[in-house]
Design an enzyme around this catalytic site. Structure first.
Site, PDB file in Angstrom:
ATOM      1  N   SER A   1      34.793   4.430 -20.332  1.00 60.69           N
ATOM      2  CA  SER A   1      35.277   4.933 -19.035  1.00 60.69           C
ATOM      3  C   SER A   1      36.742   4.538 -18.860  1.00 60.69           C
ATOM      4  O   SER A   1      37.076   3.363 -18.974  1.00 60.69           O
ATOM      5  CB  SER A   1      34.483   4.316 -17.880  1.00 60.69           C
TER       6      SER A   1
ATOM      7  N   ARG B   1      32.627  -4.774 -12.602  1.00 55.63           N
ATOM      8  CA  ARG B   1      33.750  -4.749 -13.558  1.00 55.63           C
ATOM      9  C   ARG B   1      34.805  -5.788 -13.184  1.00 55.63           C
ATOM     10  O   ARG B   1      36.010  -5.544 -13.310  1.00 55.63           O
ATOM     11  CB  ARG B   1      34.404  -3.346 -13.605  1.00 55.63           C
TER      12      ARG B   1
ATOM     13  N   GLU C   1      40.244   1.330 -15.717  1.00 57.68           N
ATOM     14  CA  GLU C   1      39.340   0.268 -16.173  1.00 57.68           C
ATOM     15  C   GLU C   1      39.847  -0.301 -17.492  1.00 57.68           C
ATOM     16  O   GLU C   1      39.720  -1.481 -17.757  1.00 57.68           O
ATOM     17  CB  GLU C   1      37.923   0.842 -16.326  1.00 57.68           C
TER      18      GLU C   1
HETATM   19  P1  FAD Z   1      39.076  -6.029 -25.978  1.00 54.32           P
HETATM   20  O1  FAD Z   1      39.392  -4.628 -25.628  1.00 54.32           O
HETATM   21  O2  FAD Z   1      39.492  -6.526 -27.299  1.00 54.32           O
HETATM   22  O3  FAD Z   1      39.639  -6.989 -24.838  1.00 54.32           O
HETATM   23  C1  FAD Z   1      39.381  -6.704 -23.484  1.00 54.32           C
HETATM   24  C2  FAD Z   1      40.106  -7.745 -22.604  1.00 54.32           C
HETATM   25  O4  FAD Z   1      39.575  -9.033 -22.812  1.00 54.32           O
HETATM   26  C3  FAD Z   1      41.603  -7.902 -22.932  1.00 54.32           C
HETATM   27  O5  FAD Z   1      42.277  -8.247 -21.738  1.00 54.32           O
HETATM   28  C4  FAD Z   1      41.649  -9.075 -23.886  1.00 54.32           C
HETATM   29  O6  FAD Z   1      42.908  -9.733 -23.846  1.00 54.32           O
HETATM   30  C5  FAD Z   1      40.558  -9.947 -23.304  1.00 54.32           C
HETATM   31  N1  FAD Z   1      39.819 -10.789 -24.258  1.00 54.32           N
HETATM   32  C6  FAD Z   1      38.953 -10.380 -25.226  1.00 54.32           C
HETATM   33  N2  FAD Z   1      38.363 -11.442 -25.800  1.00 54.32           N
HETATM   34  C7  FAD Z   1      38.877 -12.547 -25.198  1.00 54.32           C
HETATM   35  C8  FAD Z   1      38.656 -13.947 -25.342  1.00 54.32           C
HETATM   36  N3  FAD Z   1      37.761 -14.438 -26.207  1.00 54.32           N
HETATM   37  N4  FAD Z   1      39.365 -14.799 -24.554  1.00 54.32           N
HETATM   38  C9  FAD Z   1      40.264 -14.319 -23.661  1.00 54.32           C
HETATM   39  N5  FAD Z   1      40.505 -13.018 -23.458  1.00 54.32           N
HETATM   40  C10 FAD Z   1      39.816 -12.142 -24.223  1.00 54.32           C
HETATM   41  N6  FAD Z   1      31.985  -1.343 -20.822  1.00 54.32           N
HETATM   42  C11 FAD Z   1      30.975  -1.533 -19.944  1.00 54.32           C
HETATM   43  O7  FAD Z   1      31.033  -2.451 -19.108  1.00 54.32           O
HETATM   44  N7  FAD Z   1      29.890  -0.716 -19.941  1.00 54.32           N
HETATM   45  C12 FAD Z   1      29.745   0.301 -20.803  1.00 54.32           C
HETATM   46  O8  FAD Z   1      28.752   1.015 -20.771  1.00 54.32           O
HETATM   47  C13 FAD Z   1      30.781   0.516 -21.757  1.00 54.32           C
HETATM   48  N8  FAD Z   1      30.720   1.538 -22.636  1.00 54.32           N
HETATM   49  C14 FAD Z   1      31.707   1.746 -23.529  1.00 54.32           C
HETATM   50  C15 FAD Z   1      31.585   2.797 -24.436  1.00 54.32           C
HETATM   51  C16 FAD Z   1      32.563   3.045 -25.371  1.00 54.32           C
HETATM   52  C17 FAD Z   1      32.406   4.189 -26.335  1.00 54.32           C
HETATM   53  C18 FAD Z   1      33.708   2.206 -25.426  1.00 54.32           C
HETATM   54  C19 FAD Z   1      34.768   2.435 -26.453  1.00 54.32           C
HETATM   55  C20 FAD Z   1      33.862   1.150 -24.502  1.00 54.32           C
HETATM   56  C21 FAD Z   1      32.859   0.915 -23.554  1.00 54.32           C
HETATM   57  N9  FAD Z   1      32.947  -0.122 -22.614  1.00 54.32           N
HETATM   58  C22 FAD Z   1      31.910  -0.349 -21.723  1.00 54.32           C
HETATM   59  C23 FAD Z   1      34.140  -0.995 -22.563  1.00 54.32           C
HETATM   60  C24 FAD Z   1      34.095  -2.156 -23.597  1.00 54.32           C
HETATM   61  O9  FAD Z   1      33.078  -1.953 -24.535  1.00 54.32           O
HETATM   62  C25 FAD Z   1      33.897  -3.510 -22.923  1.00 54.32           C
HETATM   63  O10 FAD Z   1      34.911  -3.749 -21.965  1.00 54.32           O
HETATM   64  C26 FAD Z   1      33.886  -4.664 -23.925  1.00 54.32           C
HETATM   65  O11 FAD Z   1      33.440  -5.846 -23.302  1.00 54.32           O
HETATM   66  C27 FAD Z   1      35.267  -4.908 -24.552  1.00 54.32           C
HETATM   67  O12 FAD Z   1      35.119  -5.828 -25.619  1.00 54.32           O
HETATM   68  P2  FAD Z   1      36.279  -6.001 -26.711  1.00 54.32           P
HETATM   69  O13 FAD Z   1      35.946  -7.207 -27.518  1.00 54.32           O
HETATM   70  O14 FAD Z   1      36.462  -4.738 -27.464  1.00 54.32           O
HETATM   71  O15 FAD Z   1      37.520  -6.283 -25.749  1.00 54.32           O
HETATM   72  N1  EPU Z   2      28.973  13.297 -13.497  1.00 56.00           N
HETATM   73  C1  EPU Z   2      29.514  14.553 -13.255  1.00 56.00           C
HETATM   74  N2  EPU Z   2      29.862  15.314 -14.337  1.00 56.00           N
HETATM   75  C2  EPU Z   2      29.692  14.879 -15.606  1.00 56.00           C
HETATM   76  C3  EPU Z   2      29.144  13.613 -15.846  1.00 56.00           C
HETATM   77  C4  EPU Z   2      28.797  12.832 -14.768  1.00 56.00           C
HETATM   78  O1  EPU Z   2      29.658  14.972 -12.103  1.00 56.00           O
HETATM   79  O2  EPU Z   2      30.033  15.642 -16.531  1.00 56.00           O
HETATM   80  C5  EPU Z   2      28.566  12.494 -12.327  1.00 56.00           C
HETATM   81  C6  EPU Z   2      27.087  12.683 -12.002  1.00 56.00           C
HETATM   82  O3  EPU Z   2      26.949  12.670 -10.599  1.00 56.00           O
HETATM   83  C7  EPU Z   2      26.454  11.444 -12.615  1.00 56.00           C
HETATM   84  C8  EPU Z   2      27.545  10.410 -12.348  1.00 56.00           C
HETATM   85  O4  EPU Z   2      28.764  11.106 -12.582  1.00 56.00           O
HETATM   86  O5  EPU Z   2      25.245  11.099 -12.000  1.00 56.00           O
HETATM   87  C9  EPU Z   2      27.479   9.139 -13.161  1.00 56.00           C
HETATM   88  O6  EPU Z   2      27.560   9.436 -14.558  1.00 56.00           O
HETATM   89  P1  EPU Z   2      27.005   8.416 -15.663  1.00 56.00           P
HETATM   90  O7  EPU Z   2      25.616   8.030 -15.346  1.00 56.00           O
HETATM   91  O8  EPU Z   2      27.306   8.990 -17.001  1.00 56.00           O
HETATM   92  O9  EPU Z   2      27.837   7.082 -15.448  1.00 56.00           O
HETATM   93  P2  EPU Z   2      29.321   6.744 -15.001  1.00 56.00           P
HETATM   94  O10 EPU Z   2      29.297   6.292 -13.583  1.00 56.00           O
HETATM   95  O11 EPU Z   2      30.268   7.817 -15.353  1.00 56.00           O
HETATM   96  C10 EPU Z   2      29.080   4.218 -15.600  1.00 56.00           C
HETATM   97  C11 EPU Z   2      29.879   3.195 -16.341  1.00 56.00           C
HETATM   98  C12 EPU Z   2      29.617   3.322 -17.838  1.00 56.00           C
HETATM   99  C13 EPU Z   2      28.133   3.092 -18.098  1.00 56.00           C
HETATM  100  C14 EPU Z   2      27.338   4.168 -17.337  1.00 56.00           C
HETATM  101  C15 EPU Z   2      25.831   4.014 -17.481  1.00 56.00           C
HETATM  102  C16 EPU Z   2      31.857   2.708 -15.024  1.00 56.00           C
HETATM  103  C17 EPU Z   2      33.342   2.871 -14.883  1.00 56.00           C
HETATM  104  N3  EPU Z   2      31.309   3.345 -16.053  1.00 56.00           N
HETATM  105  O12 EPU Z   2      29.601   5.478 -15.963  1.00 56.00           O
HETATM  106  O13 EPU Z   2      30.371   2.311 -18.498  1.00 56.00           O
HETATM  107  O14 EPU Z   2      27.842   3.176 -19.462  1.00 56.00           O
HETATM  108  O15 EPU Z   2      27.684   4.074 -15.910  1.00 56.00           O
HETATM  109  O16 EPU Z   2      25.351   3.038 -16.640  1.00 56.00           O
HETATM  110  O17 EPU Z   2      31.260   2.016 -14.210  1.00 56.00           O
HETATM  111  C18 EPU Z   2      32.499   1.852 -19.494  1.00 56.00           C
HETATM  112  O18 EPU Z   2      32.653   0.966 -18.636  1.00 56.00           O
HETATM  113  O19 EPU Z   2      33.346   2.048 -20.391  1.00 56.00           O
HETATM  114  C19 EPU Z   2      31.286   2.684 -19.469  1.00 56.00           C
HETATM  115  C20 EPU Z   2      31.071   3.679 -20.333  1.00 56.00           C
END
Ligand code: FAD
Ligand code: EPU
Length: 332
Positions: A224, A156, A320
């Site tokens: 997250s 991240r 995050e």
């Molecule tokens: P924004 O929120 O619009 O911007 C994020 C940051 O980037 C801000 O600082 C903004 O100023 C900057 N920025 C954006 N575009 C540019 C650009 N072109 N140039 C300069 N700066 C820029 N993230 C994960 O890593 N893994 C996951 O599994 C994951 N799951 C998610 C699930 C859900 C339901 C949600 C809502 C979010 C999740 N995220 C996850 C977080 C998110 O999807 C990512 O961080 C994504 O890359 C954000 O993209 P955005 O365009 O919406 O960014």
């Molecule tokens: N867990 C609990 N209770 C719960 C759920 C999860 O204890 O109710 C514990 C379990 O031990 C489980 C662990 O948390 O094994 C990890 O959970 P999960 O696999 O759902 O993933 P996470 O670590 O919570 C991360 C990323 C997600 C990404 C998933 C899948 C971060 C901050 N988050 O979540 O990214 O989708 O792994 O790989 O690293 C995001 O960045 O927005 C995001 C959703």
């Protein structure tokens, strides 16, 4: 005043003074010159951004489009505009039998934001496929390019969150995907499929995500809320004596990563609801907005969680998501 509620997935009510759409880095440069010293926030699809209250400045929404495909004997190379949607890019690739991105299915947001926090899920981080990133350098006004190595990717993390923070507009990301594709099925739930195809991994990831994570179209959230903390082995061993079942993932010889969801769950926050903000029932690392939440209520619950984790486990959680207040970024 320009409403932002539908421009960030957490959906809190907020406004900005104006919104401008950026279609190229040349346009970004002109806008930056025009803004000269005034506040702005660069926005993709707002899935990692929470506007806590009205923002006293301009929103610069990235709308740089285009996907160009180049091929060599061994690789596909994709040059993708920062404003393209990430999940749509994966579908575009799958439709052309270009594989590699499938573990990262259904992550919301733009292609341009993907390298900034090095998006990751289900055993893959996007950096694996990033060849270089083109950006407008706000200090010099020049368009520059960073190679994969120069991006200094981490969990991240990247140079865009560190040394270059606030000094760039990403215009294009260049990806390189090997033609000799191999499934990445290291993640426990993916191991259940025998010799999975890219389409099968894609479908499984979509299914798992839909089962665990709230859909931002239905309930406001930004994924997250906190990062998974990385701690030293001494603290880890100390914690393990009290909590034998504490899960961890190795990072290096001296550090482990702890799932923040486990810490938050253990402290009983799961399902806790307060002022329209909820700690999600199937994934406590995600905070949600039932439509009546406020920035203040979100900060209150997030700070309660952070404090409790610090007190019980001695671990400092770090948000995050990007929390935007009236005059810029704040931390929990
Ligand atoms: P924004 O929120 O619009 O911007 C994020 C940051 O980037 C801000 O600082 C903004 O100023 C900057 N920025 C954006 N575009 C540019 C650009 N072109 N140039 C300069 N700066 C820029 N993230 C994960 O890593 N893994 C996951 O599994 C994951 N799951 C998610 C699930 C859900 C339901 C949600 C809502 C979010 C999740 N995220 C996850 C977080 C998110 O999807 C990512 O961080 C994504 O890359 C954000 O993209 P955005 O365009 O919406 O960014
Ligand atoms: N867990 C609990 N209770 C719960 C759920 C999860 O204890 O109710 C514990 C379990 O031990 C489980 C662990 O948390 O094994 C990890 O959970 P999960 O696999 O759902 O993933 P996470 O670590 O919570 C991360 C990323 C997600 C990404 C998933 C899948 C971060 C901050 N988050 O979540 O990214 O989708 O792994 O790989 O690293 C995001 O960045 O927005 C995001 C959703």
């Amino acid at each position: 005043m320009y409403p932002l509620q539908t421009l960030h997935t957490f959906g809190l009510p907020a406004c900005a003074q104006e919104i401008e759409y950026i279609h190229s880095l040349a346009e970004a440069k002109q806008l930056m010159d025009k803004l000269a010293g005034r506040s702005y926030y660069i926005l993709g699809e707002g899935s990692n951004t929470v506007f806590l209250e009205d923002f006293a400045g301009s929103i610069l929404k990235i709308a740089i489009k285009g996907i160009a495909l180049h091929e060599s004997a061994e690789h596909y190379e994709l040059h993708v505009g920062a404003g393209e949607n990430w999940h749509a890019l994966i579908e575009w690739c799958l439709a052309r039998d270009i594989y590699g991105f499938e573990n990262l299915a259904l992550i919301p947001g733009t292609v341009g934001a993907a390298p900034i926090q090095n998006i990751g899920a289900y055993g893959v981080e996007v950096e694996q496929f990033i060849h270089s990133v083109d950006y407008l350098c706000l200090a010099s006004g020049e368009v520059k390019s960073l190679t994969h190595k120069e991006c200094r990717f981490g969990y991240r993390d990247s140079i865009f969150k560190q040394q270059l923070a606030g000094q760039f507009v990403i215009g294009m990301v260049k990806f390189r995907l090997p033609k000799s594709w191999q499934a990445n099925a290291r993640y426990a739930e993916l191991k259940t499929i025998q010799n999975p195809s890219a389409e099968e991994i894609f479908a499984k990831v979509v299914e798992m995500r839909q089962a665990k994570l709230p859909d931002p179209k239905i309930i406001g959230n930004a994924g997250s809320f906190f990062k998974n903390p990385i701690i030293g082995l001494t603290l880890y061993q100390h914690l393990q004596q009290r909590h034998h079942e504490l899960p961890s993932y190795p990072v290096n010889a001296k550090q482990v990563k702890i799932p923040a969801a486990w810490l938050i769950d253990k402290l009983g926050f799961k399902g806790k609801q307060q002022g329209g903000i909820c700690c999600h029932v199937s994934q406590p690392l995600v905070l949600t907005n039932d439509g009546s939440g406020t920035g203040e209520a979100l900060l209150t619950l997030a700070r309660q969680i952070k404090q409790a984790v610090k007190q019980e486990f001695g671990i400092e959680l770090e948000n995050e998501v990007l929390l935007v207040s009236n005059n810029g970024l704040v931390h929990v």
